[in-house]
Every structure is written in C-alpha cells, then in structure tokens.
Design a protein around this motif. Structure first.
Motif, PDB file in Angstrom:
ATOM      1  N   GLN A 123     -32.000   1.613  25.325  1.00  0.00           N
ATOM      2  CA  GLN A 123     -31.782   1.126  23.962  1.00  0.00           C
ATOM      3  C   GLN A 123     -30.992   2.109  23.117  1.00  0.00           C
ATOM      4  OE1 GLN A 123     -35.258  -0.390  22.011  1.00  0.00           O
ATOM      5  NE2 GLN A 123     -34.290  -0.449  19.990  1.00  0.00           N
ATOM      6  N   LYS A 124     -29.933   1.587  22.467  1.00  0.00           N
ATOM      7  CA  LYS A 124     -29.084   2.410  21.604  1.00  0.00           C
ATOM      8  C   LYS A 124     -28.807   1.676  20.287  1.00  0.00           C
ATOM      9  CE  LYS A 124     -26.932   5.293  25.103  1.00  0.00           C
ATOM     10  NZ  LYS A 124     -25.694   5.864  25.626  1.00  0.00           N
ATOM     11  N   PHE A 125     -27.802   2.125  19.538  1.00  0.00           N
ATOM     12  CA  PHE A 125     -27.480   1.541  18.230  1.00  0.00           C
ATOM     13  C   PHE A 125     -25.986   1.213  18.172  1.00  0.00           C
ATOM     14  CE2 PHE A 125     -31.147   4.212  17.834  1.00  0.00           C
ATOM     15  CZ  PHE A 125     -32.001   3.502  17.001  1.00  0.00           C
ATOM     16  N   LEU A 126     -25.678   0.092  17.545  1.00  0.00           N
ATOM     17  CA  LEU A 126     -24.275  -0.252  17.265  1.00  0.00           C
ATOM     18  C   LEU A 126     -24.074  -0.076  15.762  1.00  0.00           C
ATOM     19  CD1 LEU A 126     -21.554  -1.544  18.249  1.00  0.00           C
ATOM     20  CD2 LEU A 126     -22.575  -3.761  17.750  1.00  0.00           C
ATOM     21  N   VAL A 127     -23.074   0.728  15.392  1.00  0.00           N
ATOM     22  CA  VAL A 127     -22.887   1.065  13.970  1.00  0.00           C
ATOM     23  C   VAL A 127     -21.398   1.021  13.612  1.00  0.00           C
ATOM     24  CG1 VAL A 127     -24.915   2.576  13.969  1.00  0.00           C
ATOM     25  CG2 VAL A 127     -22.666   3.554  14.457  1.00  0.00           C
ATOM     26  N   LYS A 128     -21.108   1.031  12.298  1.00  0.00           N
ATOM     27  CA  LYS A 128     -19.716   1.179  11.868  1.00  0.00           C
ATOM     28  C   LYS A 128     -19.283   2.596  12.207  1.00  0.00           C
ATOM     29  CE  LYS A 128     -18.769  -2.486   8.799  1.00  0.00           C
ATOM     30  NZ  LYS A 128     -19.563  -3.007   7.673  1.00  0.00           N
ATOM     31  N   LYS A 129     -18.061   2.710  12.711  1.00  0.00           N
ATOM     32  CA  LYS A 129     -17.559   3.992  13.201  1.00  0.00           C
ATOM     33  C   LYS A 129     -17.762   5.132  12.201  1.00  0.00           C
ATOM     34  CE  LYS A 129     -14.216   4.184  16.681  1.00  0.00           C
ATOM     35  NZ  LYS A 129     -12.938   3.689  17.148  1.00  0.00           N
ATOM     36  N   GLY A 130     -18.281   6.247  12.688  1.00  0.00           N
ATOM     37  CA  GLY A 130     -18.393   7.452  11.863  1.00  0.00           C
ATOM     38  C   GLY A 130     -19.592   7.496  10.926  1.00  0.00           C
TER      39      GLY A 130
END
Ligand code: GLU
Length: 271
Positions: A123-130
C-alpha cells in the motif's frame, strides 16, 4: 420420518429455485452448469476494467479466472463487484470466485477461503507531484480510499490524525484528488499505478516511495469448498510452472505498458 423427508425435498427445491451453489462443491456445480461466475472489478486497470473497443471487462484478474474456466472446460461469466460487496456476493452464492484485487488476511480467512498468492504488492499513496515526501506530510490531511478495503484500515493505523474519506471505489477517490478535495489517494501501489497510467495528465501525479503494508492477493472461494480450492491452487501453480502466470504479468505490467512493475514474487504452494 416422512415430515423430515418432505422438509429435505422442500429445501432442495428452494435451493434449486434460488440457484445458489451449496458451499460444499462448487467444482462439481460449475462443471454441471458449464459456467464459472467470477466477481471482478470493472474500473480498476489493469486488474479489471472495461475495454473501450470491445466493451468487455479485461485485465490481470480476468486472465487468471479465464485460465481456470478454460482448464475446467466451461464458459466464464464476469460480474462486477466492489471491495465492500465481493465477500457478501460470494457467501450468498451470486458468484463462484472472487478475482478482485483482494488481499489475503487472517480476518477475511475466517469467512472465506483463499487460493495461494497470485500477485504481490504494497500500500502506497498517489499525490500531486511534489506535495508529499514522507508520511509526516500527510498528518491531519484528508485521504481518499475505498470502503471495505484493507487500505482503509491500514491508513487509519498509519496516520491516526488523518481524515479518511471512504468512497465506493478508487476512481471516485482519484476524482476527489484531481478536484483538490483530498491530499492523497491510498491503496495498493499496483492499483494507484493503474489509475495514474490511464489519466491524461498522469505527469501531474506521483507515487512517493512510502509503503505502509504488504498486500498479497488471493482468489476468494467459499469456506470449506475444498475440491474447488485444491483445483484452483493446482491450476495457479501449473500456470507458474508453464510460464503462463509470468506471461500474464508481463502483458499487464511489463516494460511496454503504462504500469511497469517488477515481478517480485512467484506463485508457490506455501504462500
Ligand atoms: N488489496 C486491498 C484489499 O483487498 C485493497 C484493494 C481493494 O480494495 O480491492 O482490500
């Protein structure tokens, strides 16, 4: 005695009318009806999603249940499920097997049986870059995930200060990220990579190297359905030995796909 016989007859007729497979022998039932009914995701590339051209559900999970149906010599019918609906659908007899990005956990194994592991991720996270470098950057933030998933439970433990928004499925959570309503979407890296890979503005998003759990996937079957579980396990192990399992992995996660991942597992009898 006679009353008992009548009761048995009534139960058998009710069972037939409802079309529910007895938990005991799905293998025999499937062979008899000539079709294997699999519960799959329908909006999670590359595991189970609708192909734009053919309008059929395709993906990694679908290829595994297709191989099982082929080995049985029966047709394959696919029924869309969500993370929250997949176990009830199986237990109620509406589907014969779950092939839907499902992690094997001891809690779930109290209610259903799992095949050996056929995919491994974390399990990880998807985020807006930076925007996120470490877990601390998500303290006190809103994070989207799906109802009924291990992701929902793991993230609540990993970041107790975060507000978890649980959607019906991950595409809705991704939409919330795109609209700035959540700071991250969290679930298995393989699913996040699939959503990012299909997004037109995929370069605006990233999956930082922050992993909060291991997620070994298994195919779900009714509890105590031994002959079927044995058949499915033997098929999966044979697929590993013939190279078919690795071939399916390369088809969906190989270097030429939008979701290139390393195959960091093999299918074995003991996992
Ligand atoms: N693999 C995790 C689970 O079984 C997350 C993905 C999903 O919701 O299917 O809960």
């Amino acid at each position: 005695m006679r009353r008992f016989a009548i009761l048995l007859l009534v139960m058998a007729v009710v069972g037939m009318v409802c079309g529910k497979a007895a938990a005991g022998d799905t293998l025999a039932e499937v062979k008899k009806k000539g079709v294997l009914v699999a519960g799959v995701k329908d909006s999670l590339p590359p595991f189970g999603y609708v192909d734009e051209k053919t309008r059929q559900i395709i993906g990694y999970d679908v290829d595994f249940v297709k191989a099982i149906a082929d080995k049985l010599g029966v047709k394959l019918e696919l029924k869309p499920v969500t993370s929250a609906s997949r176990m009830p659908q199986l237990i109620e007899g509406n589907i014969d097997i779950i092939a839907a990005t499902m992690t094997k956990t001891p809690e779930r194994a109290q209610q259903i049986d799992f095949s050996v592991m056929y995919f491994f991720t974390g399990q990880k996270f998807l985020v807006k870059k930076g925007t996120v470098k470490t877990l601390a950057d998500l303290e006190g933030k809103k994070i989207g995930t799906a109802k009924g998933s291990t992701s929902e439970q793991n993230v609540a433990k990993a970041i107790p200060t975060a507000t978890i928004l649980s959607f019906d499925d991950y595409p809705q959570a991704f939409l919330a990220l795109q609209q700035g309503k959540v700071a991250a979407v969290t679930t298995d890296e393989s699913i996040l990579a699939g959503m990012r890979g299909k997004a037109p503005n995929r370069d605006d998003y990233e999956i930082p190297d922050i992993q909060i759990s291991d997620e070994p996937y298994g195919l779900g079957m009714r509890k105590g359905d031994k002959a079927f579980v044995d058949f499915v396990n033997a098929t999966l192990i044979e697929m590993e030995q013939t190279g078919k399992a690795a071939e399916i992995f390369t088809k969906w996660f190989g270097p030429d796909t939008t979701t290139p991942l390393k195959r960091n597992f093999t299918i074995t009898a003991d996992k």
